[in-house]
Motif scaffolding. Structure first.
Motif, PDB file in Angstrom:
ATOM      1  N   ASN A  76       2.490   1.376 -21.117  1.00 26.12           N
ATOM      2  CA  ASN A  76       1.213   1.351 -20.609  1.00 26.12           C
ATOM      3  C   ASN A  76       1.692   1.588 -19.656  1.00 26.12           C
ATOM      4  N   PRO A  77       0.584   2.199 -19.024  1.00 24.36           N
ATOM      5  CA  PRO A  77       0.175   2.857 -17.933  1.00 24.36           C
ATOM      6  C   PRO A  77       0.754   1.477 -16.519  1.00 24.36           C
ATOM      7  N   ILE A  78       0.594   0.289 -16.913  1.00 22.90           N
ATOM      8  CA  ILE A  78       0.476  -0.889 -16.464  1.00 22.90           C
ATOM      9  C   ILE A  78       2.473  -0.777 -16.228  1.00 22.90           C
ATOM     10  N   THR A  79       2.987  -1.228 -17.280  1.00 23.44           N
ATOM     11  CA  THR A  79       4.049  -1.795 -17.358  1.00 23.44           C
ATOM     12  C   THR A  79       4.963  -0.028 -16.755  1.00 23.44           C
ATOM     13  N   SER A  80       4.499   0.625 -17.185  1.00 21.27           N
ATOM     14  CA  SER A  80       5.565   2.416 -16.852  1.00 21.27           C
ATOM     15  C   SER A  80       5.385   2.186 -15.008  1.00 21.27           C
ATOM     16  N   LEU A  81       4.480   1.456 -13.981  1.00 24.75           N
ATOM     17  CA  LEU A  81       4.771   1.836 -13.190  1.00 24.75           C
ATOM     18  C   LEU A  81       5.025   0.703 -12.258  1.00 24.75           C
ATOM     19  N   TYR A  82       5.286  -0.414 -13.076  1.00 19.64           N
ATOM     20  CA  TYR A  82       6.040  -1.248 -13.201  1.00 19.64           C
ATOM     21  C   TYR A  82       7.206  -0.778 -12.953  1.00 19.64           C
ATOM     22  N   TYR A  83       7.782  -0.657 -13.768  1.00 23.16           N
ATOM     23  CA  TYR A  83       9.716   0.278 -14.067  1.00 23.16           C
ATOM     24  C   TYR A  83       9.307   0.671 -13.274  1.00 23.16           C
ATOM     25  N   VAL A  84       8.788   1.827 -12.713  1.00 24.64           N
ATOM     26  CA  VAL A  84       8.827   3.178 -12.839  1.00 24.64           C
ATOM     27  C   VAL A  84       8.508   3.509 -11.507  1.00 24.64           C
ATOM     28  N   ALA A  85       7.937   2.826 -10.543  1.00 24.64           N
ATOM     29  CA  ALA A  85       6.678   3.233  -9.564  1.00 24.64           C
ATOM     30  C   ALA A  85       8.262   2.899  -8.514  1.00 24.64           C
ATOM     31  N   PRO A  86       8.880   1.826  -8.158  1.00 23.83           N
ATOM     32  CA  PRO A  86      10.158   1.333  -7.633  1.00 23.83           C
ATOM     33  C   PRO A  86      10.835   1.935  -8.047  1.00 23.83           C
ATOM     34  N   CYS A  87      11.383   3.298  -9.225  1.00 22.28           N
ATOM     35  CA  CYS A  87      12.101   4.510  -8.550  1.00 22.28           C
ATOM     36  C   CYS A  87      11.789   5.244  -7.784  1.00 22.28           C
ATOM     37  N   CYS A  88      10.574   5.716  -7.759  1.00 20.88           N
ATOM     38  CA  CYS A  88      10.027   6.203  -7.537  1.00 20.88           C
ATOM     39  C   CYS A  88      10.580   6.338  -6.015  1.00 20.88           C
ATOM     40  N   LEU A  89       9.621   5.081  -5.415  1.00 20.61           N
ATOM     41  CA  LEU A  89       9.778   3.764  -3.768  1.00 20.61           C
ATOM     42  C   LEU A  89      11.517   4.309  -3.741  1.00 20.61           C
ATOM     43  N   VAL A  90      12.563   4.953  -4.061  1.00 17.33           N
ATOM     44  CA  VAL A  90      13.742   5.074  -3.937  1.00 17.33           C
ATOM     45  C   VAL A  90      14.159   6.918  -4.057  1.00 17.33           C
ATOM     46  N   PHE A  91      13.768   6.821  -4.837  1.00 16.36           N
ATOM     47  CA  PHE A  91      14.286   8.415  -4.663  1.00 16.36           C
ATOM     48  C   PHE A  91      14.032   9.326  -3.543  1.00 16.36           C
ATOM     49  N   LEU A  92      11.867   8.711  -3.081  1.00 16.08           N
ATOM     50  CA  LEU A  92      11.626   9.207  -2.373  1.00 16.08           C
ATOM     51  C   LEU A  92      11.538   9.404  -0.880  1.00 16.08           C
ATOM     52  N   PHE A  93      12.237   8.369  -0.708  1.00 21.28           N
ATOM     53  CA  PHE A  93      13.218   7.354   0.759  1.00 21.28           C
ATOM     54  C   PHE A  93      13.621   8.236   1.488  1.00 21.28           C
ATOM     55  N   VAL A  94      14.547   8.823   0.469  1.00 22.25           N
ATOM     56  CA  VAL A  94      15.881   9.135   1.328  1.00 22.25           C
ATOM     57  C   VAL A  94      15.169  11.259   1.794  1.00 22.25           C
ATOM     58  N   PRO A  95      14.410  11.798   0.850  1.00 21.28           N
ATOM     59  CA  PRO A  95      13.887  12.666   1.449  1.00 21.28           C
ATOM     60  C   PRO A  95      13.204  12.049   2.964  1.00 21.28           C
ATOM     61  N   TRP A  96      12.115  11.313   2.651  1.00 24.33           N
ATOM     62  CA  TRP A  96      11.296  11.484   3.668  1.00 24.33           C
ATOM     63  C   TRP A  96      12.074  10.661   5.034  1.00 24.33           C
ATOM     64  N   ILE A  97      13.061   9.885   5.124  1.00 21.84           N
ATOM     65  CA  ILE A  97      13.510   9.919   6.738  1.00 21.84           C
ATOM     66  C   ILE A  97      14.007  10.814   6.967  1.00 21.84           C
ATOM     67  N   PHE A  98      14.342  12.027   6.995  1.00 16.25           N
ATOM     68  CA  PHE A  98      14.985  13.028   6.677  1.00 16.25           C
ATOM     69  C   PHE A  98      14.170  14.268   7.134  1.00 16.25           C
ATOM     70  N   VAL A  99      12.422  14.837   6.362  1.00 15.29           N
ATOM     71  CA  VAL A  99      11.630  15.222   6.840  1.00 15.29           C
ATOM     72  C   VAL A  99      10.681  14.788   7.337  1.00 15.29           C
ATOM     73  N   GLU A 100      10.463  13.672   6.713  1.00 12.72           N
ATOM     74  CA  GLU A 100       8.942  13.117   7.531  1.00 12.72           C
ATOM     75  C   GLU A 100       8.776  12.504   8.422  1.00 12.72           C
ATOM     76  N   PHE A 101       9.634  11.086   8.215  1.00  9.98           N
ATOM     77  CA  PHE A 101      10.265  10.027   9.341  1.00  9.98           C
ATOM     78  C   PHE A 101       9.593  10.596  10.817  1.00  9.98           C
ATOM     79  N   PRO A 102      10.146  11.435  10.938  1.00 13.89           N
ATOM     80  CA  PRO A 102      10.838  12.539  12.969  1.00 13.89           C
ATOM     81  C   PRO A 102       9.408  12.576  13.355  1.00 13.89           C
ATOM     82  N   LEU A 103       9.158  13.828  12.097  1.00 14.98           N
ATOM     83  CA  LEU A 103       8.024  13.977  13.328  1.00 14.98           C
ATOM     84  C   LEU A 103       6.244  12.515  12.944  1.00 14.98           C
TER      85      LEU A 103
END
Length: 351
Positions: free
Chosen positions: A197-224
């Motif tokens: 369901n949406p709660i358990t989906s976010l519980y498992y999937v959202a942290p994965c999204c954070l990890v995968f987004l952190f790498v491009p964020w460091i190089f693309v948006e963090f300097p700006l």
């Protein structure tokens, strides 16, 4: 008479609730889309950092999901092995992170109305990827329908006054990633009997999204962000935006759980027309006649696709109803045979 009246009241209540769920989902989806456009667009709030905005959403949603599951125990967690998590949830989280990143990035370059027109390609992408991964069977009539939708979107793109190649690439990429995610959910989770369901989906999937987004964020948006000192967030704006994003996930579960995924697809068409009208009348985006003609063609294709799915669903349910009496008779016959066999054994033991 009383029973018929009670039945009518029950049907009426169900219809009212269904329309209520549809309204809630349309309202929240509408709000999140317009809110994200407001934050990211350079002519409005002017905070053009889509990866950061997506990470804020995922951080908020994963934290709230953790509280609801682990602290307040309001939602039961899904039993999941480490192997299943890494082989199924992690790939889905990766696809979801790229889908959100690309779709939010498109708001910087394209109008809300044109983005909704491009999203009409979602059935085309889902069906095509399903065929490639052998989840769906190839049908010439269905593929002809997909071609008609694509032609309609192409006409709408040709008539777009604010056409931006990079924005179109980002939105088409978002559609491709989201379609792949939907197909992979069927392959990796649903086929194994796992439903999130949406709660358990976010519980498992959202942290994965954070990890995968952190790498491009460091190089693309963090300097700006560091150069422009844009780390100082307006907690009212980003807080309410995150709440809306979380509520939308709940609304999806409510709508699909209480009605069907097909109902959400039909409601999505209504939402798209409302967004196009809002974009033209309130945001003052340019919507050309060629835009409307193209999207009209795509709309008819999507409507026919939804109609075909509804007919297939009705046919499947009819077959189940026809097969059910035969199954009941067979079960009754087997039960009688077992009882007869048991009676014979009892008589033999007594003699």
């Amino acid at each position: 008479m009383g029973k018929e009246g009670a039945l009518s009241d029950g049907v009426l209540k169900k219809i009212i609730l269904s329309y209520t769920y549809v309204f809630i989902w349309i309202f929240l989806s509408f709000t999140v889309i317009v809110y994200n456009k407001y934050i990211l667009d350079r002519k409005m709030y002017n905070w053009p950092f889509p990866i950061s905005l997506t990470m804020i959403h995922m951080g908020f949603c994963s934290s709230l999901a953790y509280l609801l599951i682990r602290v307040f125990n309001l939602v039961e967690p899904v039993s999941m092995s480490r192997e299943l998590f890494f082989t199924s949830v992690v790939p889905i989280g990766a696809l979801y992170s790229f889908s959100l990143w690309f779709s939010n990035s498109a708001y910087i370059y394209l109008s809300v109305s044109f983005i909704q027109m491009l999203k009409a390609l979602m059935p085309v992408a889902v069906y095509s990827i399903g065929v490639l991964l052998k989840k769906d069977n190839f049908k010439s009539d269905t593929m002809a329908n997909m071609v008609s939708i694509s032609i309609g979107v192409a006409i709408a793109a040709y008539g777009e006054a604010r056409f931006d190649v990079w924005g179109v690439v980002l939105q088409l990429g978002a559609v491709a990633f989201e379609a792949t995610r939907l197909v992979m959910i069927q392959i990796l989770l649903t086929s194994k009997g796992i439903s999130l369901n949406p709660i358990t989906s976010l519980y498992y999937v959202a942290p994965c999204c954070l990890v995968f987004l952190f790498v491009p964020w460091i190089f693309v948006e963090f300097p700006l962000l560091r150069e422009t000192s844009s780390f100082h967030l307006d907690y009212l704006i980003f807080g309410t935006n995150s709440v809306c994003a979380f509520a939308l996930n709940l609304a999806v579960f409510l709508l699909v759980g209480k009605t069907s995924a097909l109902t959400m697809n039909v409601a999505g068409v209504v939402k798209d027309w409302l967004l196009i009208a809002f974009s033209w009348s309130v945001i003052k985006d340019t919507v050309t006649p060629v835009n409307l003609v193209g999207y009209g063609v795509a709309f008819l294709g999507v409507a026919y696709y939804n109609h075909s799915k509804l007919q297939a669903l009705k046919a499947k349910e009819a077959l189940k109803r026809v097969a059910q009496p035969d199954e009941d008779k067979e079960a009754g016959r087997l039960l009688e045979e077992r009882e007869g066999e048991g009676g014979r054994r009892k008589n033999e033991s007594q003699t």
